[in-house]
Scaffold this active site. Structure first.
Site, PDB file in Angstrom:
ATOM      1  N   HIS A   1     -99.344 -44.681 -11.312  1.00 55.20           N
ATOM      2  CA  HIS A   1    -100.172 -44.498 -10.233  1.00 55.20           C
ATOM      3  C   HIS A   1    -101.384 -44.479 -11.464  1.00 55.20           C
ATOM      4  O   HIS A   1    -102.152 -43.461 -11.677  1.00 55.20           O
ATOM      5  CB  HIS A   1    -100.712 -42.864  -9.653  1.00 55.20           C
ATOM      6  CG  HIS A   1     -99.754 -42.661  -8.403  1.00 55.20           C
ATOM      7  ND1 HIS A   1    -100.524 -43.803  -7.215  1.00 55.20           N
ATOM      8  CD2 HIS A   1     -98.241 -42.186  -8.215  1.00 55.20           C
ATOM      9  CE1 HIS A   1     -99.207 -43.146  -6.396  1.00 55.20           C
ATOM     10  NE2 HIS A   1     -97.984 -42.642  -6.780  1.00 55.20           N
TER      11      HIS A   1
ATOM     12  N   ASN B   1     -99.302 -40.965  -0.263  1.00 55.66           N
ATOM     13  CA  ASN B   1     -99.640 -43.115   0.346  1.00 55.66           C
ATOM     14  C   ASN B   1    -100.348 -43.632   1.140  1.00 55.66           C
ATOM     15  O   ASN B   1    -100.319 -43.328   1.907  1.00 55.66           O
ATOM     16  CB  ASN B   1     -98.454 -42.844  -0.439  1.00 55.66           C
ATOM     17  CG  ASN B   1     -97.507 -42.972  -1.924  1.00 55.66           C
ATOM     18  OD1 ASN B   1     -98.371 -42.823  -3.014  1.00 55.66           O
ATOM     19  ND2 ASN B   1     -96.369 -42.693  -1.715  1.00 55.66           N
TER      20      ASN B   1
END
Ligand code: NDP
Length: 502
Positions: free
Chosen positions: A55, A128
């Site tokens: 990320h 997510n």
């Protein structure tokens, strides 16, 4: 010159000249006594902090969550206790595998992390854009990420590594099917949903609990890039989703999401068809329909990317009373791992940074000292508990209700069954349109076609197990012998691995 407009060193000394280094004569060497030069160069050398291992590339925005339904029957969390109640949020979206400078259009899940600044502390929902995940045991996580990143020898992505691991990890089939649909390349961060993926525990003031999953439904509608569009976008505008989020907010087109939950009573969980702590599975809506709990709107851009987005630190362990963990072992590992990552990346006092500190309440504890302690460090108050000096005290009233746990302490393998292929099959045959299926197969063929043939066969057998038509079409696209794929699909995973080993 006005004092507040003067350029100074970090210690506040006014600087007389920021264009000419102190030298011995006009051509001469620089002198070490130029403390302004020394400080400027030394700070520049230290501008980078470790980027997130996963990320790393992200964009964020501030906004508001408005509760639209009183959820106090299920949770004592105050921010969910009354319709109309508003809570400030900060949201960070991201890709997963790429580095901080990588393209926003990469085929990848997208991180969807929300920090709710509630009056009972900060609650983080670290989700997510997909409702499931590739693996269901955290021991596999570092290996999985290695295979999605760069080859240790060439430093380039390697399709063999990528597909070798996934085909040896068949529980990934559901997430792989979503990833290789066009949802693996969202048009922007505004045009995608968010999911907690994990199951969490909610408990009310009476100590009754239930299991929940969160879903954030985009108000902008789902929109994706095709493979060709994503490839072009990655070259022409690698920061397209970052810019899109910023520009939409500047135009006052504030992106919004409908926030929903699925709720399952604990008794039902015991006999439910799927293990509800297995993150490779969803709870079908027909069994557990979405219940709307609120609306989230993003309406303010960060003023400084590093201060607010890069230093933002989310953890699935940041709970508030009324919300707690579940026995999902992936969640348990993330609770440890996210906090640990921020300790490494930002230091022991990262929760004092303005973007991470509680806003609607004050943190009170006996943590002291450490690098970069930037508040009053507890002042002259007591630094131990118990104390009789009036320091902050635990509140037994917020205790979470216990759950029963039993079993042998051991490494329990989670056997692969045909059920592990069912939901990927449902997605393919029931939920996807003809165009979705066509793009899915094309996206897989374009990527898997770069791996060794034996790996292609092993992976295509897994697609076949999810749905025979799915497997046949991938096999046809790759020019594989369908009979061979079918034969491999009929084997156990151990036999299949043996039959496709180098
Ligand atoms: P439903 O038919 O009730 O719901 C299907 C869900 O899939 C909707 O949430 C839809 O919502 C989403 N969806 C639609 N197209 C796609 C796509 N191409 N890729 C991924 N998701 C899509 O079905 P079930 O609840 O019975 O679930 C069936 C399958 O749908 C699951 O196996 C799973 O793969 C997928 N799914 C299920 C979710 C759940 O929580 N039950 C959540 C998301 C997906 P939207 O378009 O708003 O995302």
């Amino acid at each position: 010159m006005a004092e507040d407009k003067r350029l100074t060193t970090a210690s506040g000394m006014p600087v007389d000249d920021d264009q000419n280094t102190v030298t011995a004569g006009p051509r001469g060497p620089a002198l070490m006594q130029d403390v302004h030069l020394m400080e400027k160069l030394a700070h520049f050398n230290r501008e980078r902090i470790p980027e997130r291992v996963v990320h790393a590339k992200g964009a964020g925005a501030h906004g508001v969550f408005e509760c639209t339904a009183d959820m106090s029957k299920y949770t004592r969390a105050k921010f969910l206790s009354k319709a109309g109640k508003k809570t400030e949020v900060f949201v960070r979206f991201s890709t997963v595998g790429g580095e901080k400078g990588s393209a926003d259009a990469a085929r990848d899940p997208r991180g969807f992390a929300v920090k709710f600044y509630t009056e009972e502390g900060n609650y983080d929902m670290t989700g997510n854009n997909t409702p499931v995940f590739f693996i269901r045991d955290p021991l596999k996580f570092p290996d999985f990420i290695h295979t999605q990143k760069r080859d240790p020898a060439t430093n380039a992505p390697n399709p063999d590594m990528f597909w070798d691991f996934l085909s040896l990890t068949p529980e990934s089939i559901h997430q792989v099917t979503i990833l290789f649909s066009d949802r693996g390349t969202p048009k922007s961060y505004r045009h995608m949903n968010g999911h907690s993926s994990h199951t969490f525990k909610w408990y009310n003031a009476k100590g009754e609990y239930c299991w929940v999953k969160y879903h954030f439904k985009t108000g902008q509608g789902i929109q994706n890039l095709t493979r060709e569009e994503a490839t072009r976008m990655a070259g022409e505008n690698p920061d397209h989703a970052t810019r899109d989020l910023h520009d939409a907010i500047e135009r006052r087109q504030y992106p919004a999401w409908r926030v929903c939950v699925q709720i399952m009573p604990p008794q039902a969980a015991k006999t439910y068809r799927w293990n509800i702590f297995d993150i490779t599975k969803v709870w079908p809506h027909a069994d557990y329909p979405l219940i709307e709990i609120g609306r989230m709107v993003l309406n303010r851009n960060p003023a400084n990317y590093f201060a607010e987005v890069e230093q933002s630190a989310f953890s699935p362990g940041n709970f508030v009373p009324g919300i707690a963990s579940s026995p999902d072992k992936m969640l348990q590992a993330r609770i440890v791992s996210y906090h640990d990552a921020h300790l490494y990346r930002l230091g022991p006092n990262y929760q004092l940074l303005p973007i991470n500190a509680p806003r609607a309440c004050k943190a009170g504890n006996y943590q002291r000292d450490g690098y970069m302690r930037l508040d009053d460090n507890g002042g002259g108050g007591p630094n131990y508990w118990p104390n009789s000096m009036g320091g902050p005290a635990p509140d037994p009233a917020v205790a979470e209700p216990p759950i029963d746990l039993e079993g042998h302490a051991a490494r329990h393998p989670q056997e692969l069954t045909d059920d592990d292929f069912f939901q990927a099959g449902e997605l393919y045959r029931r939920v996807m349109t003809d165009t979705d299926r066509e793009h899915l197969v094309g996206n897989i063929v374009a990527h898997l076609g770069n791996a060794q043939k034996r790996i292609q066969l092993r992976q295509t057998a897994l697609f076949f197990k999810a749905d025979a038509d799915y497997g046949r079409r991938v096999a046809a696209g790759l020019g594989l012998d369908v009979k061979e794929v079918q034969r491999l699909a009929a084997m156990s995973q151990a036999e299949r691995v043996k039959a496709t080993s180098a």
